[in-house]
Design a protein around this motif. Structure first.
Motif, PDB file in Angstrom:
ATOM      1  N   LYS A 165       0.830  -1.202   0.000  1.00 46.43           N
ATOM      2  CA  LYS A 165       0.000   0.000   0.000  1.00 46.43           C
ATOM      3  C   LYS A 165       0.860   1.246   0.000  1.00 46.43           C
ATOM      4  O   LYS A 165       2.009   1.215   0.374  1.00 46.43           O
ATOM      5  CB  LYS A 165      -0.893   0.029   1.248  1.00 46.43           C
ATOM      6  CG  LYS A 165      -1.911  -1.067   1.306  1.00 46.43           C
ATOM      7  CD  LYS A 165      -2.748  -0.944   2.555  1.00 46.43           C
ATOM      8  CE  LYS A 165      -3.821  -2.015   2.607  1.00 46.43           C
ATOM      9  NZ  LYS A 165      -4.606  -1.908   3.844  1.00 46.43           N
TER      10      LYS A 165
ATOM     11  N   ARG B  90       0.575   6.624   2.731  1.00 43.84           N
ATOM     12  CA  ARG B  90      -0.499   7.547   3.151  1.00 43.84           C
ATOM     13  C   ARG B  90      -1.778   6.792   3.500  1.00 43.84           C
ATOM     14  O   ARG B  90      -2.528   7.196   4.386  1.00 43.84           O
ATOM     15  CB  ARG B  90      -0.742   8.600   2.076  1.00 43.84           C
ATOM     16  CG  ARG B  90       0.424   9.591   1.961  1.00 43.84           C
ATOM     17  CD  ARG B  90       0.282  10.428   0.723  1.00 43.84           C
ATOM     18  NE  ARG B  90       0.632   9.634  -0.448  1.00 43.84           N
ATOM     19  CZ  ARG B  90       1.653   9.905  -1.259  1.00 43.84           C
ATOM     20  NH1 ARG B  90       2.379  10.986  -1.072  1.00 43.84           N
ATOM     21  NH2 ARG B  90       1.926   9.134  -2.279  1.00 43.84           N
ATOM     22  N   GLU B  91      -2.014   5.704   2.819  1.00 47.69           N
ATOM     23  CA  GLU B  91      -3.175   4.868   3.119  1.00 47.69           C
ATOM     24  C   GLU B  91      -3.015   4.223   4.496  1.00 47.69           C
ATOM     25  O   GLU B  91      -3.969   4.165   5.279  1.00 47.69           O
ATOM     26  CB  GLU B  91      -3.306   3.791   2.033  1.00 47.69           C
ATOM     27  CG  GLU B  91      -4.593   3.035   2.063  1.00 47.69           C
ATOM     28  CD  GLU B  91      -4.716   2.063   0.899  1.00 47.69           C
ATOM     29  OE1 GLU B  91      -5.553   1.158   1.017  1.00 47.69           O
ATOM     30  OE2 GLU B  91      -3.991   2.201  -0.107  1.00 47.69           O
TER      31      GLU B  91
ATOM     32  N   ARG C 182      -3.565   6.891   7.200  1.00 51.53           N
ATOM     33  CA  ARG C 182      -4.998   7.152   7.427  1.00 51.53           C
ATOM     34  C   ARG C 182      -5.648   6.030   8.216  1.00 51.53           C
ATOM     35  O   ARG C 182      -6.441   6.274   9.124  1.00 51.53           O
ATOM     36  CB  ARG C 182      -5.725   7.333   6.090  1.00 51.53           C
ATOM     37  CG  ARG C 182      -5.559   8.706   5.489  1.00 51.53           C
ATOM     38  CD  ARG C 182      -6.480   8.919   4.302  1.00 51.53           C
ATOM     39  NE  ARG C 182      -6.234   7.974   3.214  1.00 51.53           N
ATOM     40  CZ  ARG C 182      -5.303   8.128   2.267  1.00 51.53           C
ATOM     41  NH1 ARG C 182      -4.523   9.188   2.282  1.00 51.53           N
ATOM     42  NH2 ARG C 182      -5.165   7.234   1.318  1.00 51.53           N
ATOM     43  N   SER C 183      -5.305   4.787   7.885  1.00 50.52           N
ATOM     44  CA  SER C 183      -5.959   3.654   8.544  1.00 50.52           C
ATOM     45  C   SER C 183      -5.587   3.526  10.018  1.00 50.52           C
ATOM     46  O   SER C 183      -6.381   3.027  10.807  1.00 50.52           O
ATOM     47  CB  SER C 183      -5.657   2.349   7.807  1.00 50.52           C
ATOM     48  OG  SER C 183      -4.319   1.949   8.002  1.00 50.52           O
TER      49      SER C 183
END
Length: 59
Positions: free
Chosen positions: A23, A26-27, A30-31
């Motif tokens: 991934k 940044r993903e 956020r998670s």
């Protein structure tokens, strides 16, 4: 600075998850909610992740 104190997550953990899960970092950020509460670590987090993932040179 080496971690987001609000979310209690180390920057290295974010990099490792991004790589292992394929991934964008940044993903992962956020998670896990890093750099979202007080945002004091945001610049350090971005610089750390981009350096470790060799993204800074591609911009």
């Amino acid at each position: 600075m080496e971690k987001c104190h609000c979310a209690q997550v180390r920057f290295e953990t974010i990099v490792q998850r991004a790589v292992s899960e394929g991934k964008d970092y940044r993903e992962v950020v956020r998670s896990c909610g890093a750099a979202d509460t007080c945002t004091a670590c945001k610049d350090y987090l971005v610089a750390y992740c981009e350096e470790r993932l060799n993204l800074a040179a591609t911009r």
